[in-house]
Design a protein around this motif. Structure first.
Motif, PDB file in Angstrom:
ATOM      1  N   ARG A 232      49.908  59.099  62.597  1.00 46.11           N
ATOM      2  CA  ARG A 232      50.571  60.424  62.591  1.00 46.11           C
ATOM      3  C   ARG A 232      51.224  60.705  61.243  1.00 46.11           C
ATOM      4  O   ARG A 232      51.161  61.841  60.741  1.00 46.11           O
ATOM      5  N   LEU A 233      51.862  59.695  60.645  1.00 45.24           N
ATOM      6  CA  LEU A 233      52.460  59.893  59.324  1.00 45.24           C
ATOM      7  C   LEU A 233      51.387  60.241  58.294  1.00 45.24           C
ATOM      8  O   LEU A 233      51.587  61.100  57.432  1.00 45.24           O
ATOM      9  N   GLY A 234      50.245  59.570  58.391  1.00 47.28           N
ATOM     10  CA  GLY A 234      49.147  59.875  57.487  1.00 47.28           C
ATOM     11  C   GLY A 234      48.666  61.306  57.651  1.00 47.28           C
ATOM     12  O   GLY A 234      48.426  62.009  56.658  1.00 47.28           O
ATOM     13  N   GLN A 235      48.537  61.768  58.891  1.00 50.05           N
ATOM     14  CA  GLN A 235      48.098  63.137  59.130  1.00 50.05           C
ATOM     15  C   GLN A 235      49.092  64.142  58.536  1.00 50.05           C
ATOM     16  O   GLN A 235      48.698  65.175  57.992  1.00 50.05           O
ATOM     17  N   GLU A 236      50.369  63.809  58.621  1.00 47.56           N
ATOM     18  CA  GLU A 236      51.411  64.675  58.045  1.00 47.56           C
ATOM     19  C   GLU A 236      51.233  64.829  56.541  1.00 47.56           C
ATOM     20  O   GLU A 236      51.518  65.888  55.968  1.00 47.56           O
ATOM     21  N   LEU A 237      50.722  63.762  55.908  1.00 49.94           N
ATOM     22  CA  LEU A 237      50.553  63.762  54.450  1.00 49.94           C
ATOM     23  C   LEU A 237      49.107  64.042  54.025  1.00 49.94           C
ATOM     24  O   LEU A 237      48.739  63.804  52.886  1.00 49.94           O
ATOM     25  N   ASP A 264      56.318  59.588  45.637  1.00 48.21           N
ATOM     26  CA  ASP A 264      57.391  59.591  46.622  1.00 48.21           C
ATOM     27  C   ASP A 264      56.879  59.373  48.042  1.00 48.21           C
ATOM     28  O   ASP A 264      57.651  59.012  48.927  1.00 48.21           O
ATOM     29  N   ALA A 265      55.571  59.600  48.261  1.00 45.94           N
ATOM     30  CA  ALA A 265      55.022  59.444  49.607  1.00 45.94           C
ATOM     31  C   ALA A 265      55.171  58.008  50.100  1.00 45.94           C
ATOM     32  O   ALA A 265      55.468  57.769  51.285  1.00 45.94           O
ATOM     33  N   THR A 277      56.276  49.250  51.281  1.00 49.49           N
ATOM     34  CA  THR A 277      54.986  49.889  51.064  1.00 49.49           C
ATOM     35  C   THR A 277      54.524  49.639  49.637  1.00 49.49           C
ATOM     36  O   THR A 277      55.324  49.311  48.757  1.00 49.49           O
ATOM     37  N   LEU A 278      53.231  49.817  49.434  1.00 45.98           N
ATOM     38  CA  LEU A 278      52.623  49.619  48.119  1.00 45.98           C
ATOM     39  C   LEU A 278      51.538  50.666  47.938  1.00 45.98           C
ATOM     40  O   LEU A 278      50.677  50.824  48.802  1.00 45.98           O
ATOM     41  N   TYR A 279      51.577  51.382  46.823  1.00 42.87           N
ATOM     42  CA  TYR A 279      50.617  52.454  46.547  1.00 42.87           C
ATOM     43  C   TYR A 279      49.588  51.923  45.550  1.00 42.87           C
ATOM     44  O   TYR A 279      49.932  51.501  44.456  1.00 42.87           O
ATOM     45  N   THR A 280      48.310  51.930  45.936  1.00 43.48           N
ATOM     46  CA  THR A 280      47.271  51.444  45.032  1.00 43.48           C
ATOM     47  C   THR A 280      45.973  52.215  45.263  1.00 43.48           C
ATOM     48  O   THR A 280      45.959  53.224  45.957  1.00 43.48           O
ATOM     49  N   THR A 281      44.890  51.743  44.682  1.00 42.46           N
ATOM     50  CA  THR A 281      43.606  52.448  44.680  1.00 42.46           C
ATOM     51  C   THR A 281      42.534  51.572  45.298  1.00 42.46           C
ATOM     52  O   THR A 281      42.513  50.355  45.091  1.00 42.46           O
ATOM     53  N   ILE A 282      41.609  52.179  46.043  1.00 46.77           N
ATOM     54  CA  ILE A 282      40.429  51.475  46.536  1.00 46.77           C
ATOM     55  C   ILE A 282      39.409  51.410  45.402  1.00 46.77           C
ATOM     56  O   ILE A 282      39.158  52.406  44.719  1.00 46.77           O
ATOM     57  N   ILE A 283      38.844  50.239  45.212  1.00 47.88           N
ATOM     58  CA  ILE A 283      37.905  50.016  44.109  1.00 47.88           C
ATOM     59  C   ILE A 283      36.640  49.340  44.663  1.00 47.88           C
ATOM     60  O   ILE A 283      36.583  48.964  45.832  1.00 47.88           O
TER      61      ILE A 283
END
Length: 288
Positions: A232-237, A264-265, A277-283
């Protein structure tokens, strides 16, 4: 001779289960790395390095690679550094092992391919398929199946760590696992179809839908209590879906880079859930 190699970790798997009794996963490599240095010389005295229990599997991979390539001299020195959290289902051990195999071969001025690395890794423990390029379908238990599905479209992921660890070896030896995988096979087949179509079309939405379906199907095997809240949080964003570590703890909220949230997400999601949390990229996978 000093040689180096590095291999990526993962955000769990895009899909995991079994079809017709064959276990498999679909890799989800991310921009987090294990780096291994191997120093080999006639006067190498690496034994002290090999007593580190934390990297026992990595040292074993070096020994097996040396044997596979016919080397009988002194043990090399070994150095491992990693940004991949351990015990979370992010393939930290597989990344160490894969990088160690390739670094060892390079120290001997030889080459070793993904299939050979996979064989060495599987002799040590059940392993992710991150040694293969792109996104790969891989039998993580016996190596009976491997197919490179293509490269991922531009996608980001916010990884949520709810704490705890999972013993991957114990998980894969659960006596009920085969039957539990059989029961979810229809959902796994559909999840795989969606991910394959998404990779073929470069469509993050389809990949995210397949990953979410596989995550939900896995709830009867290793429950993620916050999965629906994370979805649900993902859908919000405006996320495209959620991937999980099917035999680990982490969850990843997947984004099309064309609609990526700002930095900020990750803090927002962490505050909502109360976990790091950790923000990164799929490679694409593969040892560099």
């Amino acid at each position: 001779m000093l040689a180096r190699a590095r291999a990526p970790g993962t955000c769990g798997e895009l899909v995991q289960g079994s079809i017709a009794g064959v276990d498999f996963l679909v890799t989800c490599p991310v921009d987090l790395w294990s780096s291994v240095e191997v120093f080999l010389s006639a006067a190498s005295a690496g034994e002290s390095t090999w007593n580190d229990g934390y990297h026992r599997k990595t040292a074993l991979a070096v020994r097996q690679t040396l044997g596979y390539l016919g080397y009988t001299g002194p043990l090399p020195r070994l150095r491992v550094s990693s940004s991949i959290p351990r015990g979370k289902g992010m393939a930290s051990s597989t990344a160490d092992i894969a990088a160690a195999c390739v670094a060892t071969a390079r120290a001997l001025k030889q080459e070793i391919g993904p299939a050979e690395v996979a064989s060495i890794a599987l002799a040590i423990e059940p392993s992710d398929g991150l040694m293969y390029p792109g996104i790969a379908l891989f039998d993580h238990r016996r190596g009976r199946l491997c197919r490179v599905l293509g490269n991922p479209p531009p996608m980001d992921v916010i990884i949520v760590d709810p704490g705890g660890t999972v013993d991957t070896i114990a998980f894969n030896h659960c006596p009920e696992l085969a039957e539990l995988n059989r029961r979810k096979e229809p959902e796994v087949r559909e999840a795989l179809r969606l991910v394959e179509e998404g990779l073929a079309r470069g469509d993050p939405e389809a990949i995210g839908a397949g990953a979410t379906l596989s995550a939900r199907a896995n709830q009867n095997i290793l429950e993620k209590p916050m999965l629906e809240k994370v979805i649900r949080l993902g859908q919000e964003l405006r996320a495209v879906g959620v991937a999980v570590a099917h035999s680990g703890t982490v969850l990843g909220i997947l984004f099309d880079q064309r609609r990526r949230p700002d930095e900020d997400a990750a803090r927002y999601i962490g505050a909502k859930l109360g976990f790091p949390t950790l923000y990164t990229t799929i490679i694409g996978g593969g040892v560099r």
